[in-house]
Design a protein around this motif. Structure first.
Motif, PDB file in Angstrom:
ATOM      1  N   ALA A  73     -55.913 -33.526 -45.886  1.00 48.49           N
ATOM      2  CA  ALA A  73     -56.722 -32.545 -45.163  1.00 48.49           C
ATOM      3  C   ALA A  73     -56.750 -32.874 -43.673  1.00 48.49           C
ATOM      4  N   LEU A  74     -56.743 -34.143 -43.336  1.00 48.63           N
ATOM      5  CA  LEU A  74     -56.689 -34.545 -41.929  1.00 48.63           C
ATOM      6  C   LEU A  74     -55.347 -34.136 -41.316  1.00 48.63           C
ATOM      7  N   VAL A  75     -54.281 -34.363 -42.033  1.00 45.24           N
ATOM      8  CA  VAL A  75     -52.945 -33.961 -41.557  1.00 45.24           C
ATOM      9  C   VAL A  75     -52.905 -32.449 -41.370  1.00 45.24           C
ATOM     10  N   SER A  76     -53.496 -31.719 -42.297  1.00 47.58           N
ATOM     11  CA  SER A  76     -53.551 -30.265 -42.190  1.00 47.58           C
ATOM     12  C   SER A  76     -54.278 -29.824 -40.923  1.00 47.58           C
ATOM     13  N   ALA A  77     -55.401 -30.442 -40.649  1.00 44.74           N
ATOM     14  CA  ALA A  77     -56.172 -30.099 -39.447  1.00 44.74           C
ATOM     15  C   ALA A  77     -55.391 -30.412 -38.182  1.00 44.74           C
ATOM     16  N   MET A  78     -54.689 -31.525 -38.188  1.00 44.04           N
ATOM     17  CA  MET A  78     -53.892 -31.889 -37.021  1.00 44.04           C
ATOM     18  C   MET A  78     -52.715 -30.938 -36.837  1.00 44.04           C
ATOM     19  N   ALA A  79     -52.158 -30.451 -37.926  1.00 46.84           N
ATOM     20  CA  ALA A  79     -51.083 -29.460 -37.832  1.00 46.84           C
ATOM     21  C   ALA A  79     -51.597 -28.160 -37.223  1.00 46.84           C
ATOM     22  N   ALA A  80     -52.787 -27.741 -37.639  1.00 48.31           N
ATOM     23  CA  ALA A  80     -53.379 -26.524 -37.078  1.00 48.31           C
ATOM     24  C   ALA A  80     -53.641 -26.685 -35.586  1.00 48.31           C
ATOM     25  N   CYS A  81     -54.171 -27.828 -35.202  1.00 46.40           N
ATOM     26  CA  CYS A  81     -54.434 -28.082 -33.777  1.00 46.40           C
ATOM     27  C   CYS A  81     -53.139 -28.089 -32.972  1.00 46.40           C
ATOM     28  N   THR A  82     -52.086 -28.672 -33.536  1.00 52.50           N
ATOM     29  CA  THR A  82     -50.790 -28.697 -32.857  1.00 52.50           C
ATOM     30  C   THR A  82     -50.255 -27.293 -32.658  1.00 52.50           C
ATOM     31  N   TRP A  83     -50.345 -26.464 -33.683  1.00 48.46           N
ATOM     32  CA  TRP A  83     -49.866 -25.083 -33.590  1.00 48.46           C
ATOM     33  C   TRP A  83     -50.631 -24.327 -32.513  1.00 48.46           C
ATOM     34  N   TRP A 128     -63.920 -35.802 -39.466  1.00 46.86           N
ATOM     35  CA  TRP A 128     -63.227 -36.086 -40.727  1.00 46.86           C
ATOM     36  C   TRP A 128     -62.788 -37.552 -40.778  1.00 46.86           C
ATOM     37  N   VAL A 129     -62.293 -38.069 -39.643  1.00 48.61           N
ATOM     38  CA  VAL A 129     -61.889 -39.479 -39.576  1.00 48.61           C
ATOM     39  C   VAL A 129     -63.102 -40.381 -39.807  1.00 48.61           C
ATOM     40  N   LEU A 130     -64.218 -40.040 -39.180  1.00 49.49           N
ATOM     41  CA  LEU A 130     -65.441 -40.822 -39.386  1.00 49.49           C
ATOM     42  C   LEU A 130     -65.917 -40.742 -40.835  1.00 49.49           C
ATOM     43  N   ALA A 131     -65.772 -39.580 -41.458  1.00 47.94           N
ATOM     44  CA  ALA A 131     -66.164 -39.434 -42.860  1.00 47.94           C
ATOM     45  C   ALA A 131     -65.296 -40.317 -43.753  1.00 47.94           C
ATOM     46  N   MET A 132     -64.012 -40.397 -43.449  1.00 45.67           N
ATOM     47  CA  MET A 132     -63.130 -41.265 -44.226  1.00 45.67           C
ATOM     48  C   MET A 132     -63.573 -42.721 -44.101  1.00 45.67           C
ATOM     49  N   ALA A 133     -63.895 -43.135 -42.886  1.00 50.03           N
ATOM     50  CA  ALA A 133     -64.361 -44.507 -42.669  1.00 50.03           C
ATOM     51  C   ALA A 133     -65.687 -44.750 -43.385  1.00 50.03           C
ATOM     52  N   ALA A 134     -66.561 -43.763 -43.376  1.00 51.96           N
ATOM     53  CA  ALA A 134     -67.856 -43.898 -44.040  1.00 51.96           C
ATOM     54  C   ALA A 134     -67.691 -44.040 -45.553  1.00 51.96           C
ATOM     55  N   VAL A 135     -66.758 -43.298 -46.125  1.00 49.45           N
ATOM     56  CA  VAL A 135     -66.501 -43.390 -47.565  1.00 49.45           C
ATOM     57  C   VAL A 135     -66.004 -44.790 -47.916  1.00 49.45           C
ATOM     58  N   ILE A 136     -65.104 -45.326 -47.100  1.00 42.66           N
ATOM     59  CA  ILE A 136     -64.607 -46.685 -47.340  1.00 42.66           C
ATOM     60  C   ILE A 136     -65.753 -47.688 -47.242  1.00 42.66           C
ATOM     61  N   HIS A 137     -66.556 -47.554 -46.213  1.00 44.08           N
ATOM     62  CA  HIS A 137     -67.693 -48.458 -46.017  1.00 44.08           C
ATOM     63  C   HIS A 137     -68.678 -48.371 -47.185  1.00 44.08           C
ATOM     64  N   TRP A 138     -68.951 -47.166 -47.643  1.00 46.07           N
ATOM     65  CA  TRP A 138     -69.857 -46.944 -48.776  1.00 46.07           C
ATOM     66  C   TRP A 138     -69.345 -47.687 -50.011  1.00 46.07           C
ATOM     67  N   GLY A 139     -68.063 -47.534 -50.290  1.00 43.92           N
ATOM     68  CA  GLY A 139     -67.481 -48.202 -51.448  1.00 43.92           C
ATOM     69  C   GLY A 139     -67.538 -49.716 -51.339  1.00 43.92           C
ATOM     70  N   GLU A 140     -67.283 -50.230 -50.137  1.00 45.74           N
ATOM     71  CA  GLU A 140     -67.338 -51.681 -49.932  1.00 45.74           C
ATOM     72  C   GLU A 140     -68.756 -52.215 -50.121  1.00 45.74           C
ATOM     73  N   TRP A 170     -59.929 -44.581 -52.947  1.00 41.75           N
ATOM     74  CA  TRP A 170     -59.065 -43.475 -53.374  1.00 41.75           C
ATOM     75  C   TRP A 170     -59.558 -42.148 -52.817  1.00 41.75           C
ATOM     76  N   LEU A 171     -60.873 -41.992 -52.756  1.00 44.10           N
ATOM     77  CA  LEU A 171     -61.421 -40.762 -52.184  1.00 44.10           C
ATOM     78  C   LEU A 171     -61.057 -40.662 -50.705  1.00 44.10           C
ATOM     79  N   ALA A 172     -61.191 -41.762 -49.980  1.00 46.44           N
ATOM     80  CA  ALA A 172     -60.824 -41.762 -48.562  1.00 46.44           C
ATOM     81  C   ALA A 172     -59.337 -41.468 -48.384  1.00 46.44           C
ATOM     82  N   LEU A 173     -58.506 -42.041 -49.233  1.00 43.49           N
ATOM     83  CA  LEU A 173     -57.069 -41.777 -49.166  1.00 43.49           C
ATOM     84  C   LEU A 173     -56.774 -40.308 -49.488  1.00 43.49           C
ATOM     85  N   ALA A 174     -57.516 -39.751 -50.431  1.00 49.61           N
ATOM     86  CA  ALA A 174     -57.327 -38.345 -50.809  1.00 49.61           C
ATOM     87  C   ALA A 174     -57.744 -37.400 -49.681  1.00 49.61           C
TER      88      ALA A 174
END
Length: 99
Positions: free
Chosen positions: A48-58, A19-31, A40-44
């Motif tokens: 979901a990344l925070v959600s995944a990290m919360a699940a992993c923490t639990w 997911w982190v790599l996908a966010m970076a790829a979206v930014i790169h694509w836009g640039e 904005w898509l990467a920021l959006a």
């Protein structure tokens, strides 16, 4: 860490990294396209990344009752992320397609 098997942990961690790599790829694509709206898509994608990290923490702490609030937090960030992704995707549509 007994709540999940090692292969399941691998999938969880790999999904977060992907997911982190996908966010970076979206930014790169836009640039590359010179279209800053893609940021904005990467920021959006962040809730979901925070959600995944919360699940992993639990899961890391063996799904204790004391951290049940983390599950509610995860659900909230998932909802927020879905709404944010829909809004960001809407802004990427050409004007003629929005009506």
């Amino acid at each position: 860490m007994h709540a999940l098997s090692l292969p399941t942990w691998w999938i969880h961690v790999a999904s977060v990294l992907e997911w982190v790599l996908a966010m970076a790829a979206v930014i790169h694509w836009g640039e590359r396209r010179g279209e800053t709206e893609w940021r904005w898509l990467a920021l959006a994608m962040l809730p979901a990344l925070v959600s995944a990290m919360a699940a992993c923490t639990w899961h890391l702490f063996d799904n204790p009752r004391e951290l049940q609030g983390l599950v509610v937090f995860q659900a909230g960030t998932t909802l927020l992320g879905n709404v944010a992704l829909a809004a960001a995707a809407w802004t990427l549509l050409p004007e003629r397609s929005r009506s």
